[in-house]
Design an enzyme around this catalytic site. Structure first.
Site, PDB file in Angstrom:
ATOM      1  N   HIS A  51       0.845  -1.194   0.000  1.00 50.21           N
ATOM      2  CA  HIS A  51       0.000   0.000   0.000  1.00 50.21           C
ATOM      3  C   HIS A  51       0.880   1.242   0.000  1.00 50.21           C
ATOM      4  CE1 HIS A  51      -3.798   2.080   1.884  1.00 50.21           C
ATOM      5  NE2 HIS A  51      -3.135   2.890   1.066  1.00 50.21           N
ATOM      6  N   GLU A 117      -7.404   1.897  -4.044  1.00 49.16           N
ATOM      7  CA  GLU A 117      -7.974   2.266  -2.754  1.00 49.16           C
ATOM      8  C   GLU A 117      -9.141   3.201  -3.050  1.00 49.16           C
ATOM      9  OE1 GLU A 117      -6.680   3.997   1.637  1.00 49.16           O
ATOM     10  OE2 GLU A 117      -5.446   4.481  -0.107  1.00 49.16           O
ATOM     11  N   GLN A 129      -9.442  10.864   1.049  1.00 50.05           N
ATOM     12  CA  GLN A 129      -9.992  10.496  -0.253  1.00 50.05           C
ATOM     13  C   GLN A 129     -10.921  11.609  -0.739  1.00 50.05           C
ATOM     14  OE1 GLN A 129      -9.524   7.519  -1.999  1.00 50.05           O
ATOM     15  NE2 GLN A 129      -8.112   6.648  -0.489  1.00 50.05           N
ATOM     16  N   HIS A 183     -11.705   2.463   4.784  1.00 47.06           N
ATOM     17  CA  HIS A 183     -12.476   3.706   4.687  1.00 47.06           C
ATOM     18  C   HIS A 183     -13.955   3.374   4.810  1.00 47.06           C
ATOM     19  CE1 HIS A 183      -9.297   6.613   3.865  1.00 47.06           C
ATOM     20  NE2 HIS A 183      -8.699   5.662   3.179  1.00 47.06           N
ATOM     21  N   HIS A 204      -5.156  -0.144   6.279  1.00 52.70           N
ATOM     22  CA  HIS A 204      -4.649   0.682   7.386  1.00 52.70           C
ATOM     23  C   HIS A 204      -5.617   0.669   8.581  1.00 52.70           C
ATOM     24  CE1 HIS A 204      -7.093   3.759   5.461  1.00 52.70           C
ATOM     25  NE2 HIS A 204      -6.157   4.119   4.601  1.00 52.70           N
ATOM     26  N   ARG A 215     -20.239  -1.448  22.771  1.00 51.84           N
ATOM     27  CA  ARG A 215     -21.534  -2.005  22.370  1.00 51.84           C
ATOM     28  C   ARG A 215     -21.662  -2.177  20.860  1.00 51.84           C
ATOM     29  NH1 ARG A 215     -23.089   1.072  26.863  1.00 51.84           N
ATOM     30  NH2 ARG A 215     -23.462   2.937  25.603  1.00 51.84           N
ATOM     31  N   ASP A 236       4.232   4.869  11.841  1.00 49.00           N
ATOM     32  CA  ASP A 236       4.961   6.135  11.729  1.00 49.00           C
ATOM     33  C   ASP A 236       4.800   7.013  12.954  1.00 49.00           C
ATOM     34  OD1 ASP A 236       2.331   6.892  11.392  1.00 49.00           O
ATOM     35  OD2 ASP A 236       2.644   8.036   9.557  1.00 49.00           O
ATOM     36  N   ASP A 262       1.761   3.570   3.147  1.00 51.97           N
ATOM     37  CA  ASP A 262       0.713   4.507   2.747  1.00 51.97           C
ATOM     38  C   ASP A 262       1.346   5.818   2.286  1.00 51.97           C
ATOM     39  OD1 ASP A 262      -1.889   5.353   2.231  1.00 51.97           O
ATOM     40  OD2 ASP A 262      -2.251   6.029   4.290  1.00 51.97           O
ATOM     41  N   ALA A 297      -3.062  12.756   5.206  1.00 56.06           N
ATOM     42  CA  ALA A 297      -3.095  12.475   3.767  1.00 56.06           C
ATOM     43  C   ALA A 297      -1.951  11.536   3.404  1.00 56.06           C
ATOM     44  CB  ALA A 297      -3.017  13.769   2.971  1.00 56.06           C
TER      45      ALA A 297
END
Length: 369
Positions: A51, A117, A129, A183, A204, A215, A236, A262, A297
């Site tokens: 990725h 992605e 995104q 996402h 990720h 819950r 990172d 990423d 980002a």
């Protein structure tokens, strides 16, 4: 005569403190103890980044083959001998163009394949995104990309709660393409349904996901709990607190936890202004964020830095090496070719000093200049 590389050899089962990797052309022919010679270098398998969006000032997200070559070359210098070119959410026309441009690079071995992605992601959890391009999964689009790529499309991340997602997952897996969950604002049960349909990667983990609640455990717990799912982690210190990194690794085990970068184009570059998926990004102190709302980002990470960070966080080196090589290789269906210092696999290896900085990189039995 076979070439021998000696040092502290990290294998899938542990560390040979006085060992050697013997090479025959492009392949590993032996891994063994070698007490007659010893040096202080670590010998580890070439890193596998499943990725990454770019690096060295170059990006995979525009579908430009020249940019892709340069980005791959940048990461190779940091020990990544196998990588997927990750795009972000885009119009279908760009997805088609990128597939056409990158398929030859996959055949050459510059890339191991393409990772889309998006754009089949949650608007509520879109992160960096571009929300303009988000839409429900389309089996017709995916089928066209798979055929067009001729094996180049390797992984697709989608949100399982979107209409058509389960059908898309079944289509992907029936063609040997990895379906990843990411996402997403999915519930625990919706995520479990995606896993049952064939999803086998968590994109990720924690980032861009409904958070854990006692819950409503949500996607994080469902993915960590699934024995066939590999969970990506960005080591990172920005995407994840080190305590969460080590916690997730302890739950999944190094055989189901994969470190990723990423990374975006700003990896290896100075702070400043960049772009990701049509959105402005500012990098300050090495952290990339959207100008519009401050969302993370991607990263400026490289795989060697991820390895160092994981070890500094307390993950044993043998486990961390598995997480940067063996586990991601298996996750994307390449475990029988790369990802470990093992007889018969491609001779990809990285020589590291005692601080785990890259000293030398070999790919396919050839040292990188």
């Amino acid at each position: 005569m076979a070439l021998r590389v000696t040092g502290k050899v990290v294998t899938p089962t542990g560390v040979i403190r006085q060992g050697c990797v013997e090479l025959d052309g492009e392949r590993i022919s032996a891994v063994a103890e070698y007490p007659a010679k010893r040096d202080g270098h670590w010998i580890v398998p070439g890193f596998v980044d499943m990725h990454t969006h770019g690096g060295g000032g170059h990006t995979f997200t525009t579908g430009d083959a020249g940019q892709a070559r340069e980005a791959a070359a940048f990461h190779l210098r940091h020990g990544t001998t196998t990588l997927l070119a990750s795009l972000v959410s885009s119009p279908f026309e760009l997805m088609r163009a990128a597939t056409t441009a990158y398929a030859p690079l996959r055949r050459e071995g510059v890339l191991a394949g393409i990772h889309f992605e998006g754009p089949y992601l949650s608007a509520a959890r879109c992160g960096a995104q571009n929300p303009e391009f988000l839409r429900d999964p389309s089996s017709d689009e995916l089928a066209e990309l798979i055929e067009l790529g001729g094996g180049a499309v390797r992984m697709v991340t989608l949100a399982p709660e979107r209409d058509g997602a389960l059908d898309a997952i079944k289509l992907l897996t029936s063609h040997g393409v990895v379906a990843a969950v990411g996402h997403t604002d999915a519930t625990y049960d919706q995520t479990r349904a995606a896993v049952a349909a064939g999803a086998s990667v968590g994109t990720h983990l924690f980032n861009g996901m409904r958070p854990v609640h006692h819950r409503e455990p949500g996607p994080v717990v469902a993915l960590l709990d699934a024995p066939n799912v590999v969970c990506e982690l960005v080591a990172d210190g920005v995407h994840l607190h080190d305590g969460m990194l080590t916690f997730a690794t302890s739950v999944a085990g190094p055989e189901r936890a994969a470190l990723i970068t990423d990374a975006m184009a700003a990896a290896g570059m100075p702070d400043g202004e960049y772009e990701l998926g049509g959105q402005a990004v500012t990098v300050t102190d090495g952290v990339a964020r959207l100008v519009s709302d401050g969302a993370i980002a991607g990263s400026t990470l490289t795989m060697d830095a991820a390895l160092r960070h994981a070890v500094d966080a307390g993950i044993p080196i043998a486990d961390a090496v598995r997480m940067v090589a063996t586990t991601p290789a298996r996750a994307i269906g390449l475990g029988d070719r790369v990802g470990a210092l093992q007889v018969g696999l491609r001779a990809d290896l990285v020589v590291l000093d005692d601080e785990l900085n890259v000293v030398r990189v070999m790919r396919g039995g050839t040292w990188l200049d």
